[in-house]
Design a protein around this motif. Structure first.
Motif, PDB file in Angstrom:
ATOM      1  N   CYS A   9      37.102  34.323  14.104  1.00 38.34           N
ATOM      2  CA  CYS A   9      38.194  35.405  12.920  1.00 38.34           C
ATOM      3  C   CYS A   9      37.495  35.210  11.940  1.00 38.34           C
ATOM      4  O   CYS A   9      37.340  35.986  10.920  1.00 38.34           O
ATOM      5  CB  CYS A   9      39.288  34.503  13.170  1.00 38.34           C
ATOM      6  N   ASP A  12      34.361  36.957  11.065  1.00 43.20           N
ATOM      7  CA  ASP A  12      33.892  38.279  11.749  1.00 43.20           C
ATOM      8  C   ASP A  12      35.006  38.855  10.184  1.00 43.20           C
ATOM      9  O   ASP A  12      34.368  40.021   9.918  1.00 43.20           O
ATOM     10  CB  ASP A  12      35.172  38.506  12.391  1.00 43.20           C
ATOM     11  N   GLN A  13      35.746  38.059  10.259  1.00 49.48           N
ATOM     12  CA  GLN A  13      36.703  38.496   9.012  1.00 49.48           C
ATOM     13  C   GLN A  13      35.929  38.424   7.456  1.00 49.48           C
ATOM     14  O   GLN A  13      36.190  39.157   6.016  1.00 49.48           O
ATOM     15  CB  GLN A  13      37.734  38.282   8.977  1.00 49.48           C
ATOM     16  N   LEU A  14      35.241  37.576   7.060  1.00 47.82           N
ATOM     17  CA  LEU A  14      35.076  37.186   5.988  1.00 47.82           C
ATOM     18  C   LEU A  14      33.385  36.426   5.623  1.00 47.82           C
ATOM     19  O   LEU A  14      32.960  36.767   4.602  1.00 47.82           O
ATOM     20  CB  LEU A  14      35.659  35.694   5.693  1.00 47.82           C
ATOM     21  N   THR A  40      39.547  38.795  20.246  1.00 52.16           N
ATOM     22  CA  THR A  40      40.612  38.374  18.894  1.00 52.16           C
ATOM     23  C   THR A  40      40.207  36.764  19.152  1.00 52.16           C
ATOM     24  O   THR A  40      38.541  36.294  18.933  1.00 52.16           O
ATOM     25  CB  THR A  40      41.629  38.516  19.319  1.00 52.16           C
ATOM     26  N   CYS A  41      40.669  36.433  18.425  1.00 53.50           N
ATOM     27  CA  CYS A  41      41.396  34.139  18.246  1.00 53.50           C
ATOM     28  C   CYS A  41      41.133  34.163  19.732  1.00 53.50           C
ATOM     29  O   CYS A  41      41.421  34.013  20.118  1.00 53.50           O
ATOM     30  CB  CYS A  41      42.857  34.896  17.268  1.00 53.50           C
TER      31      CYS A  41
END
Length: 249
Positions: A9, A12-14, A40-41
């Motif tokens: 996560c 992927d996001q940061l 996903t997570c």
């Protein structure tokens, strides 16, 4: 060799550039890398907060995403540790899912583990002439036993001066949901860790988990400390480029 990237996560996001560095390095050594979009997570935040039913459902989705992969590689010892150590207990009463989890565990690796222990790569012909200190994350070190692999890779980087981090095995205070539940204690821990990093006079802090690096880096930035924070894969990729520029083979 076919490898599936488990991005996590946070990356992927940061920090997508961390995943990109992992992929480019794997490609360099002949790996065919895919990215299962179902992922996903891993379920760790729910699990750590006591929501085991919710964590189990998320874990099922993770297993579906990767069950047909030859190898699974992740830039996170924490998330890899979740799969290795907690998935079997999550599915203790579901034999079919437990068996699927155990099959995946056998082929799921943290990045440095995979490079050294599976690919047999120690020297990437990288060059990085700077003072570097290394923070070993709790989950990678204690859950997965990742102790020698990052140091092995760093030891073969030309020009890199690796400075031992005082009290390196102490937690940085992130701990996922711990940083939210115990904010004051978490802050005290990261302040101590940041002070230890600064005491080395290293220009770069490197690690294998972006949760820890985000936490320590945030503190260093708040204190205006000129320390660059990098994931191991980022440092190695940059070092490879420097080595190529310098004509190393």
């Amino acid at each position: 060799m076919r490898v599936s990237l488990f991005i996590t996560c946070l990356a992927d996001q940061l920090y997508p550039e961390v995943g990109e560095s992992v992929v480019r390095l794997l490609h360099r050594y002949g790996c065919e890398v895919d990215f299962p979009e179902l992922q996903t997570c891993c379920g760790q935040p729910a699990y750590n907060s006591g929501y085991q039913d919710e964590a189990r459902e998320v874990a099922r989705n993770w297993i579906r995403a990767f069950e047909h992969s030859d190898y699974v590689v992740s830039p996170s010892g924490s998330c890899t540790g979740m799969v290795h150590h907690y998935y079997p207990s999550l599915f203790e009463n579901e034999p079919e899912w437990k068996a699927k989890a155990e099959r995946l565990i056998e082929k799921t690796y943290e990045f440095s583990q995979f490079m050294v222990n599976v690919l047999g790569i120690k020297d990437l012909a990288a060059e990085f002439p700077e003072k570097v200190t290394y923070h070993p994350s709790c989950h990678a070190m204690r859950l997965l036993g990742v102790r020698e692999e990052p140091g092995t890779l760093l030891a073969h980087v030309k020009g890199l001066e690796l400075i031992d981090l005082p009290y390196k095995e102490d937690c940085c205070g992130f701990g996922g949901t711990f940083a939210v539940k115990m904010a004051d204690m978490s802050e005290a821990m990261v302040c101590e860790k940041a002070a230890n990093v600064c005491s080395t006079n290293a220009s770069v802090l490197v690690g294998t988990d972006m949760g820890c690096l985000m936490n320590i880096g945030g503190r260093l930035n708040k204190e205006n400390k000129p320390v660059r924070v990098m994931h191991l894969a980022q440092l190695l990729e940059e070092g490879v480029k420097r080595g190529e520029s310098a004509g190393r083979k």
